[in-house]
Design an enzyme around this catalytic site. Structure first.
Site, PDB file in Angstrom:
ATOM      1  N   HIS A 310      -4.925   9.446   1.256  1.00 54.56           N
ATOM      2  CA  HIS A 310      -4.314   8.309   0.563  1.00 54.56           C
ATOM      3  C   HIS A 310      -4.006   7.152   1.506  1.00 54.56           C
ATOM      4  O   HIS A 310      -3.815   6.014   1.058  1.00 54.56           O
ATOM      5  CB  HIS A 310      -3.049   8.747  -0.188  1.00 54.56           C
ATOM      6  CG  HIS A 310      -1.842   8.966   0.673  1.00 54.56           C
ATOM      7  ND1 HIS A 310      -1.428  10.220   1.093  1.00 54.56           N
ATOM      8  CD2 HIS A 310      -0.945   8.102   1.207  1.00 54.56           C
ATOM      9  CE1 HIS A 310      -0.332  10.111   1.828  1.00 54.56           C
ATOM     10  NE2 HIS A 310      -0.023   8.835   1.911  1.00 54.56           N
ATOM     11  N   ASP A 342      -5.605  16.109   0.113  1.00 55.15           N
ATOM     12  CA  ASP A 342      -5.267  14.785   0.637  1.00 55.15           C
ATOM     13  C   ASP A 342      -5.538  14.685   2.136  1.00 55.15           C
ATOM     14  O   ASP A 342      -4.731  14.156   2.902  1.00 55.15           O
ATOM     15  CB  ASP A 342      -3.791  14.467   0.336  1.00 55.15           C
ATOM     16  CG  ASP A 342      -3.462  12.990   0.514  1.00 55.15           C
ATOM     17  OD1 ASP A 342      -4.377  12.158   0.368  1.00 55.15           O
ATOM     18  OD2 ASP A 342      -2.300  12.674   0.809  1.00 55.15           O
ATOM     19  N   SER A 411       2.838   9.018   7.082  1.00 54.56           N
ATOM     20  CA  SER A 411       1.813   9.837   6.427  1.00 54.56           C
ATOM     21  C   SER A 411       0.590   9.988   7.326  1.00 54.56           C
ATOM     22  O   SER A 411       0.056   9.009   7.841  1.00 54.56           O
ATOM     23  CB  SER A 411       1.381   9.191   5.108  1.00 54.56           C
ATOM     24  OG  SER A 411       2.409   9.251   4.161  1.00 54.56           O
TER      25      SER A 411
END
Length: 589
Positions: A310, A342, A411
């Site tokens: 993402h 992901d 992230s």
């Protein structure tokens, strides 16, 4: 884009020979020629601002003076004013449509602005009008390389070298294209040729050194970096490269000792040093070349970075930057993806950077100490600690819950155990919870690394085939559209600025993170600044944000750099408009 100053000097000399004798037979035209020649003299003595003034006068006296537009455009490009230069080149071509050299220089200016596809059209026209123009072939090759068309770029460089075999920068550019295709031995030959022609070619030494690291020849790499530093003691990239080469030598000579180090617990300081040496800030760009988002990642092998899918999804291009270093590694493409978990492996042209050892996430126990490294909200090199508080899910979709704090921008960063091994990848934090932070188990990444195949472009990722990852869902209660900038951005002092941030939502918010993007008069992005406003903004109210620049701080010793921008006077001078993109904020309940 780094071109030899020789290129521009040749343009100026060409202008002198072609146009200094122009005389239209009219008094104003004669006077215009005098100012034009005066401008050329100013260029040759490096008085560029005065040269522009002289060319302005020449054009005022003779509005159809193509050569004056052409040379004024050249000087503006030399001053970095590429958009304005393109306007001058447009006028020169309007007056004289077969003006081959101007198409070439307009293409150069477009390349400097990242408009590579449009630049190629101009280089095509140059070659059509002047088939033996070696510089045009070189410039077209560069633009193709920037678009990822490396094989076609090499073909252009081949022609350029056939036409003119003594241009060092063409060999250097061809070598870089060959590196992108993995033709490392052939690239070395080209860098050798560039250095033979131009023995003081600092960039060629550094490029050859980088390839030598990849070829497991770190001693040769150190020698090349030493030479680059000898030529320019302020060339920071050479110092960074030499350090990486020395690390490579050290790793080569002590692989057993290194294995022993990772087999036993380390101090938090040791873990942090190793983790941050391999952790990168990822800056992703959209179709307009503007900042699309920020994230973190880490090297898992030579030229490969692991992160969350993402983080890069929806971006056209991007770059990775090691913590506290200035070198930017362009993302060449994607080597492998796992939509469900992901995860993505990115391919970059970067050699000799140490990769982090991967642990065994199946062996993790609740209560075990862990560390998280990343770049929350664009703040580089953040390191935090905590424990594994839960292991949720089972089978194919486990996820680690931890107390080590993370936030947006973290992230994709590594989560490590006390041995300095990566046991997870940061993926999500729930702000309304109490230390609810999550990481993807590293064993999933190990499976993905075994599936690495051909590199494909970021564009090929397209939109997600699923509405969401199986690990988390989006929080629709918080809309970044509630926050926006209103009114005019105001500059003060050398490069400090002020703008208004409006909260159009119904909730009190705080800790707002955003990116301020600056544009020139043609709408091209020229700079950006990531900042965090820790105060509160009430519903339906605005807050004035004052951002001080380090250029306005007399003494920078002891200050917290995250509290200041590095926006400089050039951005202030060229900025015509701005945009504020909200990255994150917290709702006060």
């Amino acid at each position: 884009m780094k071109y030899s100053e020789k290129l521009w000097l040749s343009f100026v000399i060409l202008g002198i020979f072609l146009f200094s004798g122009i005389n239209c037979g009219m008094n104003s035209a004669v006077q215009g020629t005098v100012y034009f020649n005066h401008g050329l003299v100013k260029v040759n003595t490096h008085q560029y601002e005065e040269a522009v003034v002289a060319f302005n006068k020449a054009i005022q006296l003779n509005p159809d003076y193509a050569a004056a537009y052409h040379n004024r455009g050249v000087v503006k490009s030399m001053l970095g004013e590429h958009a304005s230069a393109i306007s001058d080149f447009d006028n020169a071509i309007r007056i004289k449509p077969d003006f081959a050299v101007v198409y070439n220089k307009r293409g150069y200016a477009k390349s400097a602005l990242g408009q590579y596809a449009s630049a190629i059209i101009d280089f095509d026209k140059t070659i059509q009008l002047k088939p033996n123009d070696a510089v045009a072939y070189n410039n077209r090759g560069y633009a193709k390389s920037e678009l990822g068309h490396y094989a076609s770029a090499i073909a252009d460089y081949d022609v350029a070298i056939q036409l003119k075999s003594d241009e060092a920068f063409t060999y250097n550019n061809r070598g870089l294209a060959k590196v992108k295709l993995g033709q490392l031995d052939a690239a070395i030959i080209d860098f050798n040729a560039a250095i033979r022609i131009k023995p003081d070619y600092i960039q060629a030494y550094c490029h050859r050194a980088t390839v030598n690291i990849a070829l497991k020849e770190p001693e040769n790499a150190i020698s090349d970096f030493d030479k680059a530093i000898q030529l320019d003691s302020d060339y920071t990239e050479a110092y960074t490269g030499r350090r990486l080469a020395k690390i490579s030598v050290s790793e080569h000579n002590s692989i057993v000792a290194k294995s022993d180090v990772y087999s036993s617990p380390q101090t938090p300081q040791q873990v942090a040093k190793k983790a941050l040496g391999s952790t990168v800030l990822l800056v992703m760009k959209d179709t307009n070349g503007e900042t699309h988002g920020l994230g973190s990642g880490f090297f898992v092998s030579s030229g490969q970075i692991a992160t969350n899918l993402h983080v890069v999804r929806g971006a056209l291009k991007g770059y990775a930057k090691l913590v506290s270093q200035n070198i930017k590694y362009n993302i060449d493409g994607v080597a492998a993806i796992d939509e469900d978990r992901d995860l993505v492996i990115l391919q970059v042209t970067a050699f000799g950077i140490p990769s982090l050892p991967l642990g065994n996430s199946d062996a993790i126990e609740i209560g075990e100490s862990v560390y998280a490294a990343g770049n929350p909200k664009g703040l580089e090199g953040t390191f935090s600690d905590g424990i594994i508080s839960s292991i949720r899910g089972d089978g194919a979709y486990k996820i680690l819950q931890m107390t080590a704090p993370i936030s947006q921008g973290s992230s994709g960063g590594p989560v490590l155990n006390k041995k300095g091994e990566v046991i997870g990848i940061s993926v999500l934090t729930i702000r309304d919870g109490q230390n609810l932070n999550f990481a993807i188990p590293i064993n999933y990444l190990k499976f993905l690394l075994a599936k690495v195949q051909r590199t494909k472009s970021l564009q090929e990722l397209g939109a997600s085939k699923k509405n969401q990852s199986k690990f988390f869902h989006s929080d629709d209660s918080k809309n970044s559209g509630d926050l926006s900038s209103r009114g005019k951005l105001t500059w003060s002092e050398t490069a400090s600025y002020t703008f208004s941030l409006r909260n159009s939502g119904r909730n009190l918010v705080e800790n707002v993170s955003c990116i301020v993007i600056f544009y020139d008069m043609d709408g091209n992005q020229i700079d950006s600044d990531v900042l965090e406003f820790a105060g509160q903004i009430a519903a339906l109210e605005s807050k004035m944000i004052v951002r001080r620049s380090i250029f306005d701080i007399p003494y920078c010793v002891g200050i917290n750099m995250k509290d200041y921008s590095i926006i400089g006077p050039r951005t202030k001078r060229l900025s015509n408009s701005y945009e504020v993109r909200v990255i994150d904020f917290e709702i006060v309940k």
